[in-house]
Design a protein around this motif. Structure first.
Motif, PDB file in Angstrom:
ATOM      1  N   LYS A 132       1.318   6.250  -6.822  1.00 43.48           N
ATOM      2  CA  LYS A 132       0.223   7.089  -7.201  1.00 43.48           C
ATOM      3  C   LYS A 132       0.407   8.595  -7.132  1.00 43.48           C
ATOM      4  O   LYS A 132      -0.136   9.385  -8.051  1.00 43.48           O
ATOM      5  CB  LYS A 132      -1.147   6.850  -6.109  1.00 43.48           C
ATOM      6  CG  LYS A 132      -2.331   7.562  -6.503  1.00 43.48           C
ATOM      7  CD  LYS A 132      -3.348   7.357  -5.365  1.00 43.48           C
ATOM      8  CE  LYS A 132      -4.826   8.060  -5.750  1.00 43.48           C
ATOM      9  NZ  LYS A 132      -5.988   7.667  -4.850  1.00 43.48           N
ATOM     10  N   LEU A 133       1.185   8.837  -6.022  1.00 42.88           N
ATOM     11  CA  LEU A 133       1.565  10.282  -6.234  1.00 42.88           C
ATOM     12  C   LEU A 133       2.666  10.719  -7.249  1.00 42.88           C
ATOM     13  O   LEU A 133       2.516  11.770  -7.749  1.00 42.88           O
ATOM     14  CB  LEU A 133       2.095  10.442  -4.508  1.00 42.88           C
ATOM     15  CG  LEU A 133       1.101  10.427  -3.680  1.00 42.88           C
ATOM     16  CD1 LEU A 133       1.783  10.517  -2.391  1.00 42.88           C
ATOM     17  CD2 LEU A 133      -0.012  11.560  -3.915  1.00 42.88           C
ATOM     18  N   ILE A 134       3.837   9.953  -7.407  1.00 43.44           N
ATOM     19  CA  ILE A 134       5.064  10.268  -8.139  1.00 43.44           C
ATOM     20  C   ILE A 134       5.153   9.445  -9.283  1.00 43.44           C
ATOM     21  O   ILE A 134       6.046   9.606 -10.049  1.00 43.44           O
ATOM     22  CB  ILE A 134       6.142  10.539  -7.145  1.00 43.44           C
ATOM     23  CG1 ILE A 134       6.743   9.144  -6.622  1.00 43.44           C
ATOM     24  CG2 ILE A 134       6.203  11.482  -6.127  1.00 43.44           C
ATOM     25  CD1 ILE A 134       7.898   9.215  -6.098  1.00 43.44           C
ATOM     26  N   GLY A 135       4.491   8.479  -9.302  1.00 42.56           N
ATOM     27  CA  GLY A 135       4.602   7.350 -10.527  1.00 42.56           C
ATOM     28  C   GLY A 135       5.710   6.527 -10.329  1.00 42.56           C
ATOM     29  O   GLY A 135       6.157   6.267  -9.221  1.00 42.56           O
ATOM     30  N   SER A 136       6.171   5.899 -11.336  1.00 39.81           N
ATOM     31  CA  SER A 136       7.247   4.637 -11.344  1.00 39.81           C
ATOM     32  C   SER A 136       8.642   5.308 -11.387  1.00 39.81           C
ATOM     33  O   SER A 136       8.736   6.605 -11.210  1.00 39.81           O
ATOM     34  CB  SER A 136       7.040   3.856 -12.677  1.00 39.81           C
ATOM     35  OG  SER A 136       7.283   4.580 -13.914  1.00 39.81           O
ATOM     36  N   SER A 137       9.436   4.406 -11.584  1.00 38.32           N
ATOM     37  CA  SER A 137      11.101   5.050 -11.143  1.00 38.32           C
ATOM     38  C   SER A 137      11.473   5.986 -12.509  1.00 38.32           C
ATOM     39  O   SER A 137      12.575   6.641 -12.209  1.00 38.32           O
ATOM     40  CB  SER A 137      12.136   3.876 -10.897  1.00 38.32           C
ATOM     41  OG  SER A 137      11.931   2.941 -12.181  1.00 38.32           O
ATOM     42  N   ASP A 138      10.996   5.633 -13.739  1.00 36.53           N
ATOM     43  CA  ASP A 138      11.489   6.490 -14.693  1.00 36.53           C
ATOM     44  C   ASP A 138      10.940   8.028 -14.693  1.00 36.53           C
ATOM     45  O   ASP A 138      11.328   8.671 -15.489  1.00 36.53           O
ATOM     46  CB  ASP A 138      10.963   5.988 -16.182  1.00 36.53           C
ATOM     47  CG  ASP A 138       9.355   5.649 -16.133  1.00 36.53           C
ATOM     48  OD1 ASP A 138       8.921   5.159 -17.104  1.00 36.53           O
ATOM     49  OD2 ASP A 138       8.679   6.057 -15.067  1.00 36.53           O
ATOM     50  N   GLY A 139       9.974   8.326 -13.633  1.00 33.52           N
ATOM     51  CA  GLY A 139       9.491   9.553 -13.542  1.00 33.52           C
ATOM     52  C   GLY A 139       8.549  10.125 -14.627  1.00 33.52           C
ATOM     53  O   GLY A 139       8.375  11.257 -14.460  1.00 33.52           O
ATOM     54  N   LYS A 140       7.876   9.253 -15.399  1.00 31.05           N
ATOM     55  CA  LYS A 140       7.002   9.691 -16.340  1.00 31.05           C
ATOM     56  C   LYS A 140       5.711  10.381 -15.862  1.00 31.05           C
ATOM     57  O   LYS A 140       5.419  11.598 -16.144  1.00 31.05           O
ATOM     58  CB  LYS A 140       6.661   8.511 -17.342  1.00 31.05           C
ATOM     59  CG  LYS A 140       5.749   8.976 -18.230  1.00 31.05           C
ATOM     60  CD  LYS A 140       5.355   7.619 -19.121  1.00 31.05           C
ATOM     61  CE  LYS A 140       4.526   8.153 -20.331  1.00 31.05           C
ATOM     62  NZ  LYS A 140       4.029   6.704 -21.126  1.00 31.05           N
ATOM     63  N   GLN A 155       0.823  -1.319   0.017  1.00 27.90           N
ATOM     64  CA  GLN A 155      -0.016   0.034   0.214  1.00 27.90           C
ATOM     65  C   GLN A 155       0.985   1.251  -0.022  1.00 27.90           C
ATOM     66  O   GLN A 155       0.558   2.326  -0.524  1.00 27.90           O
ATOM     67  CB  GLN A 155      -1.018  -0.126   1.226  1.00 27.90           C
ATOM     68  CG  GLN A 155      -1.835   0.976   1.347  1.00 27.90           C
ATOM     69  CD  GLN A 155      -2.888   1.096   0.298  1.00 27.90           C
ATOM     70  OE1 GLN A 155      -3.194  -0.008  -0.308  1.00 27.90           O
ATOM     71  NE2 GLN A 155      -3.381   1.991  -0.390  1.00 27.90           N
ATOM     72  N   VAL A 156       2.047   1.225   0.720  1.00 34.20           N
ATOM     73  CA  VAL A 156       2.930   2.375   0.903  1.00 34.20           C
ATOM     74  C   VAL A 156       3.417   2.598  -0.648  1.00 34.20           C
ATOM     75  O   VAL A 156       3.522   3.726  -0.952  1.00 34.20           O
ATOM     76  CB  VAL A 156       4.039   2.037   1.822  1.00 34.20           C
ATOM     77  CG1 VAL A 156       5.133   3.336   1.853  1.00 34.20           C
ATOM     78  CG2 VAL A 156       3.411   1.812   3.292  1.00 34.20           C
ATOM     79  N   TRP A 157       3.827   1.392  -1.447  1.00 36.43           N
ATOM     80  CA  TRP A 157       4.657   1.765  -2.538  1.00 36.43           C
ATOM     81  C   TRP A 157       3.376   2.056  -3.566  1.00 36.43           C
ATOM     82  O   TRP A 157       3.663   2.773  -4.460  1.00 36.43           O
ATOM     83  CB  TRP A 157       5.125   0.584  -2.848  1.00 36.43           C
ATOM     84  CG  TRP A 157       6.224   0.067  -2.226  1.00 36.43           C
ATOM     85  CD1 TRP A 157       6.372  -0.707  -1.062  1.00 36.43           C
ATOM     86  CD2 TRP A 157       7.632   0.670  -2.183  1.00 36.43           C
ATOM     87  NE1 TRP A 157       7.559  -0.701  -0.769  1.00 36.43           N
ATOM     88  CE2 TRP A 157       8.497   0.051  -1.194  1.00 36.43           C
ATOM     89  CE3 TRP A 157       8.287   1.868  -2.967  1.00 36.43           C
ATOM     90  CZ2 TRP A 157       9.853   0.716  -0.641  1.00 36.43           C
ATOM     91  CZ3 TRP A 157       9.214   2.281  -2.531  1.00 36.43           C
ATOM     92  CH2 TRP A 157      10.232   1.662  -1.678  1.00 36.43           C
ATOM     93  N   GLN A 158       2.129   1.576  -3.462  1.00 42.97           N
ATOM     94  CA  GLN A 158       1.118   1.966  -4.417  1.00 42.97           C
ATOM     95  C   GLN A 158       0.938   3.435  -4.318  1.00 42.97           C
ATOM     96  O   GLN A 158       0.545   4.268  -5.170  1.00 42.97           O
ATOM     97  CB  GLN A 158      -0.055   1.109  -4.186  1.00 42.97           C
ATOM     98  CG  GLN A 158      -0.061  -0.251  -4.809  1.00 42.97           C
ATOM     99  CD  GLN A 158      -1.006  -0.916  -4.270  1.00 42.97           C
ATOM    100  OE1 GLN A 158      -2.155  -0.776  -3.429  1.00 42.97           O
ATOM    101  NE2 GLN A 158      -1.313  -2.128  -4.887  1.00 42.97           N
ATOM    102  N   GLN A 159       0.786   4.115  -2.915  1.00 49.51           N
ATOM    103  CA  GLN A 159       0.573   5.618  -2.608  1.00 49.51           C
ATOM    104  C   GLN A 159       1.608   6.264  -3.262  1.00 49.51           C
ATOM    105  O   GLN A 159       1.234   7.245  -3.944  1.00 49.51           O
ATOM    106  CB  GLN A 159       0.389   5.429  -1.205  1.00 49.51           C
ATOM    107  CG  GLN A 159      -0.057   7.061  -0.643  1.00 49.51           C
ATOM    108  CD  GLN A 159      -1.471   7.087  -1.207  1.00 49.51           C
ATOM    109  OE1 GLN A 159      -2.237   6.167  -1.339  1.00 49.51           O
ATOM    110  NE2 GLN A 159      -2.115   8.513  -0.976  1.00 49.51           N
ATOM    111  N   LEU A 160       3.027   5.801  -3.035  1.00 47.39           N
ATOM    112  CA  LEU A 160       4.036   6.537  -3.659  1.00 47.39           C
ATOM    113  C   LEU A 160       3.844   6.522  -5.254  1.00 47.39           C
ATOM    114  O   LEU A 160       4.020   7.695  -5.900  1.00 47.39           O
ATOM    115  CB  LEU A 160       5.417   5.856  -3.442  1.00 47.39           C
ATOM    116  CG  LEU A 160       5.934   6.216  -1.974  1.00 47.39           C
ATOM    117  CD1 LEU A 160       7.141   5.377  -1.561  1.00 47.39           C
ATOM    118  CD2 LEU A 160       5.973   7.560  -1.522  1.00 47.39           C
TER     119      LEU A 160
END
Length: 492
Positions: free
Chosen positions: A323-331, A316-321
């Protein structure tokens, strides 16, 4: 006096032999205080060093006395606790002594009972020898036991039938008695009401019973009372019929025993029943084992579910992150940041678009954050894709976006010129008028507007023009305000 007071306190709290070291230390410290006591009694003045040394000694004595006092209080609390425990133990000892006396009395009674039973056994042994002189006691005992068991089985069966019949009879008799009492009460009530009716009729305004009958209750109420009487009579008949049937059933059961099978048949039936019982027990054991296995599996499954829940909480923590900032590529974050600028551009473009026409309004696409949709107010607020716009509509939208983008750039850099290259040839007359009116307003605001087009309507409405004429040999010539011919000088 100081020494006497300290010794008095020391004696007051001297309750524990483990405090001898502390007491000895205090007494030795008091010996070193003798010069201070002598100076106090003689009212002599000591030096600051001696005075400070005596003060430190007194502080140590005070600390030691406080420690001894604390130990004394702890000792006194422990003593009180021990007294309480001692009282509880004494109570328990008295209780155990009472139980011991009672058990000794019961033991004496048991000894007397054993002696009595021994005498009875001896008497029974003598009687048995007298009764079974030449007979085998075990054979006779087995025969009598079998006969007794058979009699007990028959007695139990008949007694059960008799009890059932008596129970039913008692119920019916109680019901009959209840119904009889109700009938008696109703009959008495009826007689009483008849007598009361005659007395009341004599003193009433009715001339006779016929006159009263004409004034009596409605037929519905009389029918209700009549139905109640019929119900009582029916219940009485049912009770009598049930009593007769029960008495007949009782007579039949007494005349015909429950079973007439011999002992061997009953033994076989009992053996079959025991085998069936054993099978049921085995089946219960197997089912119990299956239930235990199921509980173990449920426990394992619950542990797995708990582990899944823990993983879901972590996820849930990673999903929230995400949801807020997207994946590692920053798209997603880039899209979000670009969307802010895009919203600002759309806002400026809508401001320009309102000046040109109140029909259209730009809005971001919900599914594609960086794409546009057009709200057509002339079609009831219908949301249209930019892909199905006509040439004139697309030109107006593009012009509004260009003006909005230039307004955004003008926040940091002043943009006073705008050049439009073609696109006017696809406009209808109304769209062309809208575009030219917008460009005229921009020019009045001090901006330089350049239009590159071959449309004749533009030539007629734009006074300041620079014309480009095509010449032979791949050359062209420009003419108009501010244009002059440049003469090249030949280099010798």
């Amino acid at each position: 006096m100081l020494k006497i007071d300290i010794l008095a306190l020391l004696n007051k709290y001297s309750a524990d032999k483990h405090q001898l070291d502390a007491k000895t230390a205090i007494r030795s410290s008091l010996q070193s205080l003798q010069p201070l006591i002598t100076s106090i009694e003689g009212q002599a003045i000591l030096s600051e060093t001696e005075y400070q040394s005596h003060i430190n000694t007194l502080r140590q004595c005070h600390s030691a006395l406080l420690q001894i006092k604390q130990q004394f209080n702890d000792y006194r609390e422990d003593q009180q606790t021990l007294k309480t425990s001692l009282g509880r133990l004494e109570t328990q000892i008295e209780t155990k002594q009472s139980q011991l006396d009672k058990e000794e009395s019961e033991l004496g009674k048991l000894v007397q009972l054993v002696a009595k039973r021994t005498e009875e056994i001896e008497k029974l042994r003598t009687d048995r020898e007298r009764v079974f002189a030449n007979k085998d006691p075990e054979t006779e005992d087995k025969r009598l036991r079998d006969a007794l068991e058979q009699a007990q089985i028959s007695q139990t069966s008949v007694q059960r039938q008799l009890d059932n019949a008596e129970h039913m009879l008692n119920q019916l008799l109680d019901k009959q008695l209840h119904v009889t009492e109700q009938v008696t009460i109703v009959q008495g009530t009826l007689n009483t009401q008849e007598d009361s009716f005659k007395l009341i009729l004599a003193t009433s305004d009715f001339a006779d019973e016929i006159d009263f009958t004409n004034a009596r209750l409605p037929i519905d109420e009389r029918n209700a009372f009549r139905q109640q009487q019929q119900h009582i009579d029916y219940a009485l008949k049912q009770a009598q019929s049930l009593l007769d049937a029960t008495q007949k059933t009782l007579a039949d059961k007494q005349a015909n025993p429950l079973t007439v099978d011999d002992r061997e048949t009953l033994t076989q039936q009992q053996s079959q029943a025991q085998d069936e019982f054993n099978k049921r027990i085995e089946s219960i054991g197997a089912i119990s084992q299956r239930l235990k296995d199921n509980e173990d599996k449920k426990t394992t499954k619950q542990a797995q579910l708990d582990a899944i829940t823990i993983q879901k909480d972590k996820l849930q923590v990673w999903q929230q992150l995400h949801k807020l900032i997207g994946s590692s590529d920053g798209k997603k974050f880039r899209t979000f940041a670009q969307g802010l600028t895009f919203d600002l551009m759309v806002t400026h473009a809508n401001t320009q678009l309102q000046k040109m026409s109140d029909r259209y309004l730009l809005a971001r696409d919900d599914n594609s954050p960086l794409e546009l949709n057009v709200i057509d107010n002339y079609q009831g607020g219908e949301i249209r894709s930019t892909k199905n716009l006509s040439g004139g509509e697309g030109f107006i939208i593009s012009l509004a976006l260009a003006l909005g983008l230039s307004q955004m750039a003008s926040q940091n850099i002043r943009v006073d010129s705008l050049f439009l290259d073609e696109g006017f040839g696809t406009l209808d007359e109304e769209s062309l008028d809208i575009a030219l009116d917008t460009l005229t307003n921009l020019q009045q605001e001090g901006k330089l507007i350049g239009v590159i087009s071959h449309v004749q309507a533009l030539k007629d409405r734009i006074l300041t023009q620079i014309k480009v004429e095509k010449l032979s040999g791949g050359f062209s010539r420009i003419s108009g305000q501010g244009c002059h011919k440049v003469v090249s000088e030949k280099i010798s």
